[in-house]
Structures are given as structure tokens and as C-alpha cells.
Design a protein around this motif. Sequence first.
Motif, PDB file in Angstrom:
ATOM      1  N   MET A   1      10.055  15.904   1.539  1.00 27.79           N
ATOM      2  CA  MET A   1      10.675  16.875   0.632  1.00 27.79           C
ATOM      3  C   MET A   1       9.710  17.995   0.264  1.00 27.79           C
ATOM      4  O   MET A   1      10.101  19.152   0.179  1.00 27.79           O
ATOM      5  N   MET A   2       8.438  17.681   0.066  1.00 29.46           N
ATOM      6  CA  MET A   2       7.458  18.726  -0.236  1.00 29.46           C
ATOM      7  C   MET A   2       7.300  19.666   0.949  1.00 29.46           C
ATOM      8  O   MET A   2       7.162  20.874   0.794  1.00 29.46           O
ATOM      9  N   ARG A   3       7.330  19.103   2.158  1.00 25.34           N
ATOM     10  CA  ARG A   3       7.205  19.952   3.351  1.00 25.34           C
ATOM     11  C   ARG A   3       8.447  20.799   3.550  1.00 25.34           C
ATOM     12  O   ARG A   3       8.365  21.958   3.943  1.00 25.34           O
ATOM     13  N   LEU A   4       9.624  20.220   3.275  1.00 30.85           N
ATOM     14  CA  LEU A   4      10.857  20.982   3.451  1.00 30.85           C
ATOM     15  C   LEU A   4      10.969  22.123   2.447  1.00 30.85           C
ATOM     16  O   LEU A   4      11.571  23.146   2.728  1.00 30.85           O
ATOM     17  N   LYS A   5      10.378  21.929   1.281  1.00 28.53           N
ATOM     18  CA  LYS A   5      10.418  22.995   0.278  1.00 28.53           C
ATOM     19  C   LYS A   5       9.387  24.078   0.566  1.00 28.53           C
ATOM     20  O   LYS A   5       9.264  25.023  -0.196  1.00 28.53           O
ATOM     21  N   GLY A   6       8.628  23.917   1.644  1.00 28.82           N
ATOM     22  CA  GLY A   6       7.766  24.999   2.102  1.00 28.82           C
ATOM     23  C   GLY A   6       6.311  24.918   1.719  1.00 28.82           C
ATOM     24  O   GLY A   6       5.560  25.869   1.902  1.00 28.82           O
TER      25      GLY A   6
ATOM     26  N   LEU B   1      15.382  17.557  12.080  1.00 30.50           N
ATOM     27  CA  LEU B   1      16.638  18.129  12.542  1.00 30.50           C
ATOM     28  C   LEU B   1      17.645  18.076  11.402  1.00 30.50           C
ATOM     29  O   LEU B   1      17.785  17.047  10.738  1.00 30.50           O
ATOM     30  N   PHE B   2      18.340  19.166  11.169  1.00 25.01           N
ATOM     31  CA  PHE B   2      19.298  19.251  10.070  1.00 25.01           C
ATOM     32  C   PHE B   2      20.716  19.023  10.580  1.00 25.01           C
ATOM     33  O   PHE B   2      21.001  19.339  11.733  1.00 25.01           O
ATOM     34  N   PRO B   3      21.615  18.551   9.744  1.00 24.44           N
ATOM     35  CA  PRO B   3      21.402  18.085   8.380  1.00 24.44           C
ATOM     36  C   PRO B   3      20.687  16.744   8.376  1.00 24.44           C
ATOM     37  O   PRO B   3      20.833  15.941   9.286  1.00 24.44           O
ATOM     38  N   ALA B   4      19.896  16.528   7.338  1.00 22.68           N
ATOM     39  CA  ALA B   4      19.062  15.340   7.227  1.00 22.68           C
ATOM     40  C   ALA B   4      19.391  14.613   5.929  1.00 22.68           C
ATOM     41  O   ALA B   4      19.880  15.209   4.979  1.00 22.68           O
ATOM     42  N   ILE B   5      19.102  13.320   5.927  1.00 21.57           N
ATOM     43  CA  ILE B   5      19.230  12.549   4.696  1.00 21.57           C
ATOM     44  C   ILE B   5      18.011  11.635   4.607  1.00 21.57           C
ATOM     45  O   ILE B   5      17.643  10.979   5.577  1.00 21.57           O
ATOM     46  N   PHE B   6      17.340  11.690   3.466  1.00 23.66           N
ATOM     47  CA  PHE B   6      16.138  10.896   3.234  1.00 23.66           C
ATOM     48  C   PHE B   6      16.390   9.920   2.102  1.00 23.66           C
ATOM     49  O   PHE B   6      16.998  10.279   1.095  1.00 23.66           O
ATOM     50  N   MET B   7      15.903   8.685   2.246  1.00 27.77           N
ATOM     51  CA  MET B   7      16.102   7.638   1.245  1.00 27.77           C
ATOM     52  C   MET B   7      14.783   7.355   0.543  1.00 27.77           C
ATOM     53  O   MET B   7      13.742   7.277   1.187  1.00 27.77           O
ATOM     54  N   LYS B   8      14.856   7.190  -0.771  1.00 28.10           N
ATOM     55  CA  LYS B   8      13.660   6.866  -1.541  1.00 28.10           C
ATOM     56  C   LYS B   8      13.997   5.755  -2.522  1.00 28.10           C
ATOM     57  O   LYS B   8      14.827   5.944  -3.412  1.00 28.10           O
TER      58      LYS B   8
ATOM     59  N   VAL C   1      19.929  17.145   2.914  1.00 29.69           N
ATOM     60  CA  VAL C   1      19.281  18.435   3.121  1.00 29.69           C
ATOM     61  C   VAL C   1      19.953  19.183   4.263  1.00 29.69           C
ATOM     62  O   VAL C   1      20.198  18.619   5.328  1.00 29.69           O
ATOM     63  N   THR C   2      20.268  20.456   4.025  1.00 32.33           N
ATOM     64  CA  THR C   2      20.772  21.310   5.091  1.00 32.33           C
ATOM     65  C   THR C   2      19.906  22.556   5.188  1.00 32.33           C
ATOM     66  O   THR C   2      19.103  22.849   4.315  1.00 32.33           O
ATOM     67  N   SER C   3      20.096  23.291   6.235  1.00 31.08           N
ATOM     68  CA  SER C   3      19.358  24.529   6.468  1.00 31.08           C
ATOM     69  C   SER C   3      20.352  25.603   6.875  1.00 31.08           C
ATOM     70  O   SER C   3      21.375  25.308   7.496  1.00 31.08           O
ATOM     71  N   ASP C   4      20.050  26.853   6.554  1.00 25.53           N
ATOM     72  CA  ASP C   4      20.986  27.925   6.924  1.00 25.53           C
ATOM     73  C   ASP C   4      21.045  28.139   8.426  1.00 25.53           C
ATOM     74  O   ASP C   4      21.971  28.740   8.934  1.00 25.53           O
ATOM     75  N   VAL C   5      20.052  27.612   9.166  1.00 22.20           N
ATOM     76  CA  VAL C   5      20.101  27.691  10.621  1.00 22.20           C
ATOM     77  C   VAL C   5      21.266  26.848  11.140  1.00 22.20           C
ATOM     78  O   VAL C   5      21.970  27.216  12.056  1.00 22.20           O
ATOM     79  N   TYR C   6      21.491  25.707  10.504  1.00 22.95           N
ATOM     80  CA  TYR C   6      22.555  24.801  10.929  1.00 22.95           C
ATOM     81  C   TYR C   6      23.880  25.135  10.259  1.00 22.95           C
ATOM     82  O   TYR C   6      24.930  25.048  10.860  1.00 22.95           O
ATOM     83  N   ARG C   7      23.808  25.484   8.989  1.00 20.95           N
ATOM     84  CA  ARG C   7      24.992  25.592   8.143  1.00 20.95           C
ATOM     85  C   ARG C   7      25.881  26.759   8.546  1.00 20.95           C
ATOM     86  O   ARG C   7      25.434  27.891   8.643  1.00 20.95           O
ATOM     87  N   GLY C   8      27.154  26.482   8.754  1.00 23.41           N
ATOM     88  CA  GLY C   8      28.107  27.529   9.071  1.00 23.41           C
ATOM     89  C   GLY C   8      28.580  28.254   7.829  1.00 23.41           C
ATOM     90  O   GLY C   8      28.679  29.469   7.807  1.00 23.41           O
TER      91      GLY C   8
ATOM     92  N   ASP D   1      18.932  29.101  -1.369  1.00 25.99           N
ATOM     93  CA  ASP D   1      18.109  29.730  -0.331  1.00 25.99           C
ATOM     94  C   ASP D   1      18.330  28.996   0.994  1.00 25.99           C
ATOM     95  O   ASP D   1      19.311  28.284   1.168  1.00 25.99           O
ATOM     96  N   ASN D   2      17.407  29.116   1.914  1.00 27.43           N
ATOM     97  CA  ASN D   2      17.645  28.587   3.252  1.00 27.43           C
ATOM     98  C   ASN D   2      17.615  27.058   3.334  1.00 27.43           C
ATOM     99  O   ASN D   2      18.157  26.496   4.263  1.00 27.43           O
ATOM    100  N   THR D   3      16.987  26.364   2.398  1.00 31.99           N
ATOM    101  CA  THR D   3      16.998  24.905   2.401  1.00 31.99           C
ATOM    102  C   THR D   3      17.680  24.420   1.138  1.00 31.99           C
ATOM    103  O   THR D   3      17.218  24.707   0.048  1.00 31.99           O
ATOM    104  N   GLN D   4      18.779  23.698   1.305  1.00 29.38           N
ATOM    105  CA  GLN D   4      19.507  23.177   0.157  1.00 29.38           C
ATOM    106  C   GLN D   4      19.355  21.667   0.106  1.00 29.38           C
ATOM    107  O   GLN D   4      19.496  20.986   1.126  1.00 29.38           O
ATOM    108  N   ILE D   5      19.051  21.148  -1.077  1.00 28.56           N
ATOM    109  CA  ILE D   5      18.827  19.728  -1.253  1.00 28.56           C
ATOM    110  C   ILE D   5      19.799  19.212  -2.302  1.00 28.56           C
ATOM    111  O   ILE D   5      19.775  19.648  -3.447  1.00 28.56           O
ATOM    112  N   TYR D   6      20.659  18.302  -1.894  1.00 32.90           N
ATOM    113  CA  TYR D   6      21.650  17.687  -2.767  1.00 32.90           C
ATOM    114  C   TYR D   6      21.200  16.251  -2.982  1.00 32.90           C
ATOM    115  O   TYR D   6      20.883  15.551  -2.030  1.00 32.90           O
ATOM    116  N   GLU D   7      21.171  15.791  -4.216  1.00 31.46           N
ATOM    117  CA  GLU D   7      20.609  14.485  -4.534  1.00 31.46           C
ATOM    118  C   GLU D   7      21.716  13.513  -4.960  1.00 31.46           C
ATOM    119  O   GLU D   7      22.541  13.835  -5.804  1.00 31.46           O
TER     120      GLU D   7
END
Length: 161
Positions: free
Chosen positions: A37-42, A51-58, A83-90, A131-137
Motif C-alpha cells: 500500500m505504501m508503494r502503491l501510494k507512490g 496488476l490492477f485491479p488488485a486486492i490485498f489482505m491484512k 485497488v484500481t488504477s486509471d490505466v485499467y479503469r474504464g 487520483d490515479n490510484t483508488q483504494i477502497y477498504e
Amino acid sequence: MSGIRVIFDDIKEKLSSIKNKYGERVFKTVELNRGQMMRLKGFENTEEIVLFPAIFMKPEEILNTPRPNNVYLVEMRIRFYVVTSDVYRGDELEIFDLPRLANQALLDQKWENTNLVSIKKGFEVFPESWDNTQIYELNYWVKFWDTESYTYRKYVDANTR
């Protein structure tokens, strides 16, 4: 293999099996959260490509309740990051469709694992920004039996000597 690992493998398999109308996997990456998540937030990108869309478990708040015969009733909160990215998201509304698909997969009551007692939905957190990376929890409470407890594996009763 511990009971927690078995539950995570079952959850990963369930989320990986979700298909879209074209027969493709919906979630391209399903993994435990190891700091992605820290890396995805830049902040830094030192791991493999996600690869998006991704789902991470904690896993969080793991509560073990001992029972007789080396069995534990484990109650655990699992936080999922969708997590999605605007590259993938329609379109922008897709971020709301992905958590719905995860809910359907996890709450459908068709689990192969006999140790699972219950899974209940917790709270949801919407994306912080658009923005380009959206994170839904998503949060779930999972309750299961851990029949392979390591705590008393080499237990010897002192009264039998």
C-alpha cells in the motif's frame, strides 16, 4: 499448516475465482499485504509489478480462545484493500463494483473449509481521493476453528510420568 494459513488460502482462492462476463479473472492480483500500500501510494516501488485491479489482505486483531484438545476458536478481523488504477479503469464507478463482487464471493456461504464458523461484514471506507490510484477498504470478522495449534504440540502431561 496452521489454521490461519488455510483460511487465507481459501479466501485467496475464492477472490481469485471471481470472473467477469468475458470469463477473465476480475482481480488480477490477490495477495497478503506486505507493504504494497505504501508503494502503491507512490512512496517507493521496490517490489514486483502489481496488476490492477488488485486486492490485498491484512489480518488484524487476532483473538485466540483456547478450547479442550488443542483446539482454538480464532476470531480475526481482516482488512481488504481493493485497488484500481486509471490505466485499467474504464469509468470511475467501477471502484464501487469491485467491493460488491468481493462481498458476494466472501459472504455467499458456499465455503469448502469445514473449520470456518462465520464471516461477518464490518465497515467500509471509500477512496481517499479520485487520483490515479483508488483504494477502497473492506473489513470482515472471520471466526474459525484452528485444530492444528502449535502451542501444545509437544505437550507432556506431568502426572503420567
